[in-house]
Design a protein around this motif. Structure first.
Motif, PDB file in Angstrom:
ATOM      1  N   PRO A 158       0.862  -1.204   0.027  1.00 20.79           N
ATOM      2  CA  PRO A 158       0.132  -0.072   0.176  1.00 20.79           C
ATOM      3  C   PRO A 158       0.697   1.455   0.101  1.00 20.79           C
ATOM      4  N   PHE A 159       2.018   1.116  -0.214  1.00 23.93           N
ATOM      5  CA  PHE A 159       2.788   2.349  -0.242  1.00 23.93           C
ATOM      6  C   PHE A 159       4.350   2.088  -1.024  1.00 23.93           C
ATOM      7  N   GLU A 160       4.857   3.134  -1.526  1.00 25.07           N
ATOM      8  CA  GLU A 160       6.227   2.919  -2.200  1.00 25.07           C
ATOM      9  C   GLU A 160       7.219   2.497  -1.031  1.00 25.07           C
ATOM     10  N   THR A 161       7.776   1.240  -1.299  1.00 23.48           N
ATOM     11  CA  THR A 161       8.691   0.823  -0.418  1.00 23.48           C
ATOM     12  C   THR A 161      10.025   1.072  -0.414  1.00 23.48           C
ATOM     13  N   GLY A 162      10.742   1.544   0.514  1.00 22.05           N
ATOM     14  CA  GLY A 162      12.181   1.672   0.468  1.00 22.05           C
ATOM     15  C   GLY A 162      12.821   0.359   1.069  1.00 22.05           C
ATOM     16  N   THR A 163      13.992   0.539   1.958  1.00 18.82           N
ATOM     17  CA  THR A 163      14.507  -0.503   2.508  1.00 18.82           C
ATOM     18  C   THR A 163      13.481  -1.057   3.740  1.00 18.82           C
ATOM     19  N   VAL A 164      13.534  -2.387   3.356  1.00 17.54           N
ATOM     20  CA  VAL A 164      12.651  -3.300   4.433  1.00 17.54           C
ATOM     21  C   VAL A 164      13.560  -3.781   5.529  1.00 17.54           C
ATOM     22  N   ILE A 165      13.077  -3.510   6.576  1.00 16.30           N
ATOM     23  CA  ILE A 165      13.906  -3.783   7.876  1.00 16.30           C
ATOM     24  C   ILE A 165      13.369  -4.733   8.629  1.00 16.30           C
ATOM     25  N   ALA A 166      13.728  -5.810   8.845  1.00 13.98           N
ATOM     26  CA  ALA A 166      12.780  -6.901   9.889  1.00 13.98           C
ATOM     27  C   ALA A 166      13.550  -7.275  10.967  1.00 13.98           C
ATOM     28  N   LEU A 167      12.721  -7.733  12.108  1.00  9.87           N
ATOM     29  CA  LEU A 167      13.141  -7.842  13.382  1.00  9.87           C
ATOM     30  C   LEU A 167      13.012  -9.498  13.594  1.00  9.87           C
ATOM     31  N   GLY A 168      13.645 -10.143  14.186  1.00 13.98           N
ATOM     32  CA  GLY A 168      13.667 -11.802  14.192  1.00 13.98           C
ATOM     33  C   GLY A 168      13.417 -11.676  15.975  1.00 13.98           C
ATOM     34  N   LEU A 169      12.757 -12.592  16.477  1.00 18.23           N
ATOM     35  CA  LEU A 169      12.388 -12.971  17.889  1.00 18.23           C
ATOM     36  C   LEU A 169      12.250 -11.682  18.553  1.00 18.23           C
ATOM     37  N   ASN A 170      11.452 -10.902  18.384  1.00 18.58           N
ATOM     38  CA  ASN A 170      11.180  -9.635  18.903  1.00 18.58           C
ATOM     39  C   ASN A 170       9.890  -9.855  20.100  1.00 18.58           C
ATOM     40  N   TYR A 171       9.573 -10.785  20.244  1.00 18.24           N
ATOM     41  CA  TYR A 171       8.492 -11.194  21.192  1.00 18.24           C
ATOM     42  C   TYR A 171       8.968 -12.385  21.967  1.00 18.24           C
ATOM     43  N   ALA A 172       9.088 -12.202  23.493  1.00 13.77           N
ATOM     44  CA  ALA A 172       9.467 -13.302  24.263  1.00 13.77           C
ATOM     45  C   ALA A 172       8.928 -14.577  24.132  1.00 13.77           C
ATOM     46  N   ASP A 173       7.387 -14.392  23.859  1.00 11.77           N
ATOM     47  CA  ASP A 173       6.803 -15.554  23.861  1.00 11.77           C
ATOM     48  C   ASP A 173       7.292 -16.478  22.944  1.00 11.77           C
TER      49      ASP A 173
ATOM     50  N   LEU B 124       6.027  -6.521  22.758  1.00  9.66           N
ATOM     51  CA  LEU B 124       7.309  -6.352  22.017  1.00  9.66           C
ATOM     52  C   LEU B 124       8.613  -6.245  22.947  1.00  9.66           C
ATOM     53  N   ILE B 125       9.705  -7.087  22.830  1.00 19.95           N
ATOM     54  CA  ILE B 125      10.922  -7.001  23.516  1.00 19.95           C
ATOM     55  C   ILE B 125      11.334  -5.439  23.293  1.00 19.95           C
ATOM     56  N   PHE B 126      11.641  -5.046  22.139  1.00 23.95           N
ATOM     57  CA  PHE B 126      11.960  -3.805  21.464  1.00 23.95           C
ATOM     58  C   PHE B 126      10.901  -3.195  20.970  1.00 23.95           C
ATOM     59  N   ASP B 127      10.454  -2.035  21.624  1.00 24.03           N
ATOM     60  CA  ASP B 127       9.147  -1.091  21.029  1.00 24.03           C
ATOM     61  C   ASP B 127       9.481  -0.273  19.922  1.00 24.03           C
ATOM     62  N   ILE B 128       8.782   0.322  19.384  1.00 25.86           N
ATOM     63  CA  ILE B 128       8.677   1.214  18.312  1.00 25.86           C
ATOM     64  C   ILE B 128       9.911   2.198  18.385  1.00 25.86           C
ATOM     65  N   PRO B 129       9.841   3.007  19.399  1.00 28.30           N
ATOM     66  CA  PRO B 129      10.711   4.056  19.527  1.00 28.30           C
ATOM     67  C   PRO B 129      12.266   3.685  20.006  1.00 28.30           C
ATOM     68  N   HIS B 130      12.343   2.476  20.399  1.00 28.17           N
ATOM     69  CA  HIS B 130      13.548   1.717  20.724  1.00 28.17           C
ATOM     70  C   HIS B 130      14.111   1.505  19.283  1.00 28.17           C
ATOM     71  N   LEU B 131      13.319   0.829  18.631  1.00 30.63           N
ATOM     72  CA  LEU B 131      13.859   0.281  17.114  1.00 30.63           C
ATOM     73  C   LEU B 131      14.575   1.549  16.389  1.00 30.63           C
ATOM     74  N   ILE B 132      13.511   2.626  16.323  1.00 26.87           N
ATOM     75  CA  ILE B 132      14.040   3.583  15.548  1.00 26.87           C
ATOM     76  C   ILE B 132      15.343   4.343  16.092  1.00 26.87           C
ATOM     77  N   GLU B 133      15.316   4.532  17.407  1.00 28.61           N
ATOM     78  CA  GLU B 133      16.598   4.867  17.897  1.00 28.61           C
ATOM     79  C   GLU B 133      17.778   3.924  17.849  1.00 28.61           C
ATOM     80  N   TYR B 134      17.541   2.817  17.762  1.00 29.31           N
ATOM     81  CA  TYR B 134      18.798   1.680  17.642  1.00 29.31           C
ATOM     82  C   TYR B 134      19.250   2.007  16.168  1.00 29.31           C
ATOM     83  N   LEU B 135      18.404   1.871  15.113  1.00 24.30           N
ATOM     84  CA  LEU B 135      18.663   1.652  13.823  1.00 24.30           C
ATOM     85  C   LEU B 135      19.047   2.858  13.224  1.00 24.30           C
ATOM     86  N   SER B 136      18.639   4.154  13.917  1.00 26.11           N
ATOM     87  CA  SER B 136      19.096   5.684  12.943  1.00 26.11           C
ATOM     88  C   SER B 136      20.480   5.972  13.838  1.00 26.11           C
TER      89      SER B 136
END
Length: 259
Positions: free
Chosen positions: A48-63, A197-209
């Motif tokens: 549904p949008f023009e995609t750029g880089t696709v960044i995926a997280l593995g094992l980001n839920y403890a369960d 989520l183990i690492f929530d959205i603000p954490h992920l953006i801070e970490y990646l950027s």
């Protein structure tokens, strides 16, 4: 606002829901930008949008990590995906012949709207344009060591489904508290919530950027909760996330792609 991208009558259109129905959270009718109203099954749905880089997280839920016999991560497990992996709503995802275990992964996809470089957590959500549903399939047979995803597991053509809608960030009141559900042939098989989520959205953006510039159109797939099951050719898989709709696709055998 909910927006889709579809192919219809030889052109690509932006579309919005023309009507919503309890039977079909994706909407039975679409309104194209030129005003035409069409049935959702009459179009080819695109991401549904023009995609750029696709960044995926593995094992980001403890369960889910526990489900796969891993301990929770101390640092995000991140990998990238190529453009050939992407598929739209109602598409068909190939199950390779001879594999023993292939499963869906219902995920919240976060779409970047403003350039982000060294963004602090407190400002991270200001860089989010919106959200959509992702279903990121994996073939467990191909894992090299059951820990780090490799190309054959996570970069398969047509195995990352996005849609049906892009929903503006302003219309998602609390992305940290969204219910996720997956149905296989109408049977509920997976439930979860983004609050886990183990690492929530603000954490992920801070970490990646901190080490890579994020650009508009880049998308972060935030991981999946427990409840993955093996899917077979002919299975219809539907992923739902509160307020984002219902993303449906079908598993197909190799033979379907060689006709």
């Amino acid at each position: 606002m909910m927006r889709a991208r579809v192919a219809y009558a030889g052109a690509i259109h932006e579309a919005t829901p023309a009507s919503l129905s309890p039977r079909s959270p994706a909407g039975e009718n679409l309104r194209l930008t030129d005003g035409r109203v069409v049935k959702e099954e009459a179009v080819v749905w695109l991401p549904p949008f023009e995609t750029g880089t696709v960044i995926a997280l593995g094992l980001n839920y403890a369960d889910h990590a526990k489900e796969l016999a891993f301990k929770a991560q101390e640092e995000p497990l991140v990998f990238l995906k190529g453009p050939g992996t992407l598929l739209g709503h109602r598409g068909m995802t190939r199950r390779p012949s001879g594999v023993k275990f292939m499963h869906y992964e219902c995920e919240l996809a976060v779409v970047i709207g403003r350039p982000a470089k060294q963004v602090p957590r407190s400002q991270a959500l200001e860089h989010v344009a919106g959200y959509c549903i992702a279903n990121d399939y994996a073939v467990r047979d191909y894992l090299e060591n059951w820990y780090r995803p490799n190309l054959r597991v996570k970069n398969r053509d047509g195995a990352t489904v996005l849609g049906p809608w892009f929903v503006d960030a302003a219309d998602v009141a609390d992305p940290a508290n969204l219910g996720l559900r997956t149905f296989v042939n109408g049977h509920l098989t997976q439930t979860g919530n983004t609050r886990d989520l183990i690492f929530d959205i603000p954490h992920l953006i801070e970490y990646l950027s901190a080490f890579m510039a994020l650009s508009p159109g880049d998308v972060i797939l935030t991981g999946t909760p427990e409840g993955v099951v093996n899917v077979m050719p002919g299975d219809v898989v539907a992923c739902e996330i509160d307020g984002l709709g219902r993303l449906v696709n079908t598993i197909a055998a190799d033979a379907e792609f060689s006709r």
